[in-house]
Design a protein around this motif. Structure first.
Motif, PDB file in Angstrom:
ATOM      1  N   LEU A   3      36.846  84.592 -21.947  1.00 48.15           N
ATOM      2  CA  LEU A   3      37.652  83.881 -21.429  1.00 48.15           C
ATOM      3  C   LEU A   3      38.273  82.755 -22.349  1.00 48.15           C
ATOM      4  CD1 LEU A   3      35.717  83.173 -18.032  1.00 48.15           C
ATOM      5  CD2 LEU A   3      37.730  84.410 -18.403  1.00 48.15           C
ATOM      6  N   LEU A   4      38.040  83.006 -23.558  1.00 49.28           N
ATOM      7  CA  LEU A   4      38.446  81.992 -24.648  1.00 49.28           C
ATOM      8  C   LEU A   4      40.129  81.819 -24.598  1.00 49.28           C
ATOM      9  CD1 LEU A   4      37.679  80.167 -26.945  1.00 49.28           C
ATOM     10  CD2 LEU A   4      38.017  82.116 -28.584  1.00 49.28           C
ATOM     11  N   PRO A   5      40.830  82.780 -24.561  1.00 44.73           N
ATOM     12  CA  PRO A   5      42.317  82.468 -24.079  1.00 44.73           C
ATOM     13  C   PRO A   5      42.737  81.500 -23.057  1.00 44.73           C
ATOM     14  CG  PRO A   5      41.905  84.876 -24.482  1.00 44.73           C
ATOM     15  CD  PRO A   5      40.687  84.213 -24.251  1.00 44.73           C
ATOM     16  N   TRP A   6      41.854  81.392 -22.134  1.00 48.13           N
ATOM     17  CA  TRP A   6      41.749  80.611 -20.846  1.00 48.13           C
ATOM     18  C   TRP A   6      41.447  79.115 -21.286  1.00 48.13           C
ATOM     19  CZ3 TRP A   6      38.700  79.752 -16.324  1.00 48.13           C
ATOM     20  CH2 TRP A   6      39.183  79.278 -15.446  1.00 48.13           C
ATOM     21  N   THR A   7      40.121  79.046 -21.635  1.00 49.00           N
ATOM     22  CA  THR A   7      39.665  77.821 -21.988  1.00 49.00           C
ATOM     23  C   THR A   7      40.009  77.210 -23.359  1.00 49.00           C
ATOM     24  OG1 THR A   7      37.645  78.921 -22.674  1.00 49.00           O
ATOM     25  CG2 THR A   7      38.065  78.208 -20.423  1.00 49.00           C
ATOM     26  N   GLY A   8      40.082  77.996 -24.185  1.00 50.95           N
ATOM     27  CA  GLY A   8      40.423  77.406 -25.309  1.00 50.95           C
ATOM     28  C   GLY A   8      41.853  76.900 -25.726  1.00 50.95           C
ATOM     29  N   THR A   9      42.790  77.006 -24.746  1.00 46.98           N
ATOM     30  CA  THR A   9      43.964  76.152 -24.786  1.00 46.98           C
ATOM     31  C   THR A   9      43.797  74.651 -24.724  1.00 46.98           C
ATOM     32  OG1 THR A   9      44.397  76.812 -22.623  1.00 46.98           O
ATOM     33  CG2 THR A   9      45.293  78.266 -24.373  1.00 46.98           C
ATOM     34  N   LEU A  10      42.689  74.472 -23.964  1.00 49.23           N
ATOM     35  CA  LEU A  10      42.423  72.945 -23.685  1.00 49.23           C
ATOM     36  C   LEU A  10      42.372  72.293 -24.946  1.00 49.23           C
ATOM     37  CD1 LEU A  10      41.695  70.768 -21.676  1.00 49.23           C
ATOM     38  CD2 LEU A  10      39.391  71.339 -21.864  1.00 49.23           C
ATOM     39  N   VAL A  11      41.865  72.667 -25.963  1.00 49.32           N
ATOM     40  CA  VAL A  11      41.553  71.852 -27.124  1.00 49.32           C
ATOM     41  C   VAL A  11      43.076  71.803 -27.643  1.00 49.32           C
ATOM     42  CG1 VAL A  11      40.417  71.908 -29.372  1.00 49.32           C
ATOM     43  CG2 VAL A  11      39.368  72.755 -27.514  1.00 49.32           C
ATOM     44  N   LEU A  12      43.936  72.768 -27.905  1.00 45.98           N
ATOM     45  CA  LEU A  12      45.107  72.803 -28.357  1.00 45.98           C
ATOM     46  C   LEU A  12      46.148  72.088 -27.663  1.00 45.98           C
ATOM     47  CD1 LEU A  12      45.038  76.624 -29.492  1.00 45.98           C
ATOM     48  CD2 LEU A  12      44.543  74.634 -30.988  1.00 45.98           C
ATOM     49  N   ILE A  32      55.280  71.015 -14.590  1.00 47.15           N
ATOM     50  CA  ILE A  32      55.555  72.033 -15.489  1.00 47.15           C
ATOM     51  C   ILE A  32      54.198  72.647 -15.629  1.00 47.15           C
ATOM     52  CG2 ILE A  32      55.943  72.432 -17.821  1.00 47.15           C
ATOM     53  CD1 ILE A  32      58.108  70.134 -17.862  1.00 47.15           C
ATOM     54  N   GLY A  33      53.076  71.996 -15.909  1.00 46.45           N
ATOM     55  CA  GLY A  33      51.774  72.632 -16.016  1.00 46.45           C
ATOM     56  C   GLY A  33      51.302  73.310 -14.801  1.00 46.45           C
ATOM     57  N   LEU A  34      51.489  72.923 -13.603  1.00 47.59           N
ATOM     58  CA  LEU A  34      50.879  73.593 -12.138  1.00 47.59           C
ATOM     59  C   LEU A  34      51.883  74.741 -12.210  1.00 47.59           C
ATOM     60  CD1 LEU A  34      50.412  70.692  -9.972  1.00 47.59           C
ATOM     61  CD2 LEU A  34      48.546  72.247 -11.043  1.00 47.59           C
ATOM     62  N   LEU A  35      53.286  74.954 -12.475  1.00 46.06           N
ATOM     63  CA  LEU A  35      54.146  76.014 -12.222  1.00 46.06           C
ATOM     64  C   LEU A  35      53.721  76.919 -13.376  1.00 46.06           C
ATOM     65  CD1 LEU A  35      57.460  74.577 -11.759  1.00 46.06           C
ATOM     66  CD2 LEU A  35      56.126  75.878 -10.130  1.00 46.06           C
ATOM     67  N   SER A  36      53.337  76.586 -14.715  1.00 43.75           N
ATOM     68  CA  SER A  36      52.827  77.667 -15.582  1.00 43.75           C
ATOM     69  C   SER A  36      51.503  78.188 -15.279  1.00 43.75           C
ATOM     70  CB  SER A  36      52.999  76.855 -17.166  1.00 43.75           C
ATOM     71  OG  SER A  36      52.014  76.008 -17.088  1.00 43.75           O
ATOM     72  N   GLN A  37      50.726  77.301 -14.818  1.00 43.61           N
ATOM     73  CA  GLN A  37      49.485  77.847 -14.323  1.00 43.61           C
ATOM     74  C   GLN A  37      49.508  78.894 -13.121  1.00 43.61           C
ATOM     75  OE1 GLN A  37      46.745  74.758 -12.791  1.00 43.61           O
ATOM     76  NE2 GLN A  37      44.964  76.183 -12.638  1.00 43.61           N
ATOM     77  N   THR A  38      50.381  78.673 -12.118  1.00 42.15           N
ATOM     78  CA  THR A  38      50.713  79.615 -11.143  1.00 42.15           C
ATOM     79  C   THR A  38      51.266  80.859 -11.680  1.00 42.15           C
ATOM     80  OG1 THR A  38      51.055  77.647  -9.849  1.00 42.15           O
ATOM     81  CG2 THR A  38      51.935  79.821  -8.720  1.00 42.15           C
ATOM     82  N   PHE A  39      52.380  80.870 -12.549  1.00 42.31           N
ATOM     83  CA  PHE A  39      52.832  81.764 -13.105  1.00 42.31           C
ATOM     84  C   PHE A  39      51.875  82.904 -13.875  1.00 42.31           C
ATOM     85  CE2 PHE A  39      54.957  83.912 -16.499  1.00 42.31           C
ATOM     86  CZ  PHE A  39      55.601  84.755 -15.983  1.00 42.31           C
ATOM     87  N   GLY A  40      50.854  82.105 -14.595  1.00 43.80           N
ATOM     88  CA  GLY A  40      49.814  82.579 -15.264  1.00 43.80           C
ATOM     89  C   GLY A  40      48.880  83.491 -14.515  1.00 43.80           C
ATOM     90  N   ALA A  62      46.036  82.787 -21.445  1.00 40.33           N
ATOM     91  CA  ALA A  62      46.558  81.552 -22.435  1.00 40.33           C
ATOM     92  C   ALA A  62      47.668  80.935 -21.644  1.00 40.33           C
ATOM     93  CB  ALA A  62      47.306  82.218 -23.594  1.00 40.33           C
ATOM     94  N   ILE A  63      48.643  81.439 -20.650  1.00 45.15           N
ATOM     95  CA  ILE A  63      49.606  80.800 -19.833  1.00 45.15           C
ATOM     96  C   ILE A  63      48.850  79.895 -18.966  1.00 45.15           C
ATOM     97  CG2 ILE A  63      51.553  80.914 -18.306  1.00 45.15           C
ATOM     98  CD1 ILE A  63      52.503  83.425 -20.101  1.00 45.15           C
ATOM     99  N   ALA A  64      48.109  80.519 -18.092  1.00 38.07           N
ATOM    100  CA  ALA A  64      47.210  79.727 -17.305  1.00 38.07           C
ATOM    101  C   ALA A  64      46.622  78.669 -17.653  1.00 38.07           C
ATOM    102  CB  ALA A  64      46.508  80.279 -16.209  1.00 38.07           C
ATOM    103  N   GLY A  65      46.025  78.832 -18.891  1.00 33.60           N
ATOM    104  CA  GLY A  65      45.106  77.668 -19.618  1.00 33.60           C
ATOM    105  C   GLY A  65      45.860  76.555 -20.100  1.00 33.60           C
ATOM    106  N   MET A  66      47.235  77.121 -20.595  1.00 35.44           N
ATOM    107  CA  MET A  66      48.024  76.224 -21.137  1.00 35.44           C
ATOM    108  C   MET A  66      48.574  75.167 -19.769  1.00 35.44           C
ATOM    109  SD  MET A  66      50.260  77.584 -24.025  1.00 35.44           S
ATOM    110  CE  MET A  66      51.061  78.811 -23.174  1.00 35.44           C
TER     111      MET A  66
END
Length: 122
Positions: A3-12, A32-40, A62-66
């Motif tokens: 799950l690192l691609p999902w949770t690791g984006t928080l730091v970045l 923008i964040g909620l739309l990209s999370q939905t898309f992911g 990664a897209i959902a995490g961003m």
């Protein structure tokens, strides 16, 4: 680790999202964040339904995490900013009183912890 691609984006992403909130406002960054999370999540759901390999799921994670990392700071800033405005404008004595209680509570908790440590070490 999977799950690192999902949770690791928080730091970045979160530090940049915080600066974007200050520049563009909470609403734009949150949407923008909620739309990209939905898309992911939709991409991830499609891949899971089709039994795709994990490698194919890295980009949607990664897209959902961003998106989550963008929406989180924006929504927190909106809620906490409104609470601060409500309390400081209408009831300054309310914030002073609870600030006093927080200091007293912190001191009391520290005292209890020190007593516990000293009692434990004996």
């Amino acid at each position: 680790m999977s799950l690192l691609p999902w949770t690791g984006t928080l730091v970045l992403v979160a530090p940049f999202a915080g600066k974007a909130v200050d520049l563009y406002g909470e609403a734009i960054v949150a949407v923008i964040g909620l739309l990209s999370q939905t898309f992911g999540y939709f991409m991830l759901g499609y891949l899971v339904a089709n039994h795709a390999a994990y490698v194919m799921m890295i980009a949607p994670l990664a897209i959902a995490g961003m998106g989550l990392s963008m929406a989180g700071p924006a929504l927190q800033h909106a809620v906490l900013g409104e609470c601060h405005r409500q309390l400081s404008v209408r009831q300054p004595e309310f914030t002073t009183f609870f600030g006093y209680l927080e200091v007293r509570l912190a001191r009391q908790l520290l005292w209890w912890c020190l007593q516990w440590v000293v009692g434990y070490l004996r």
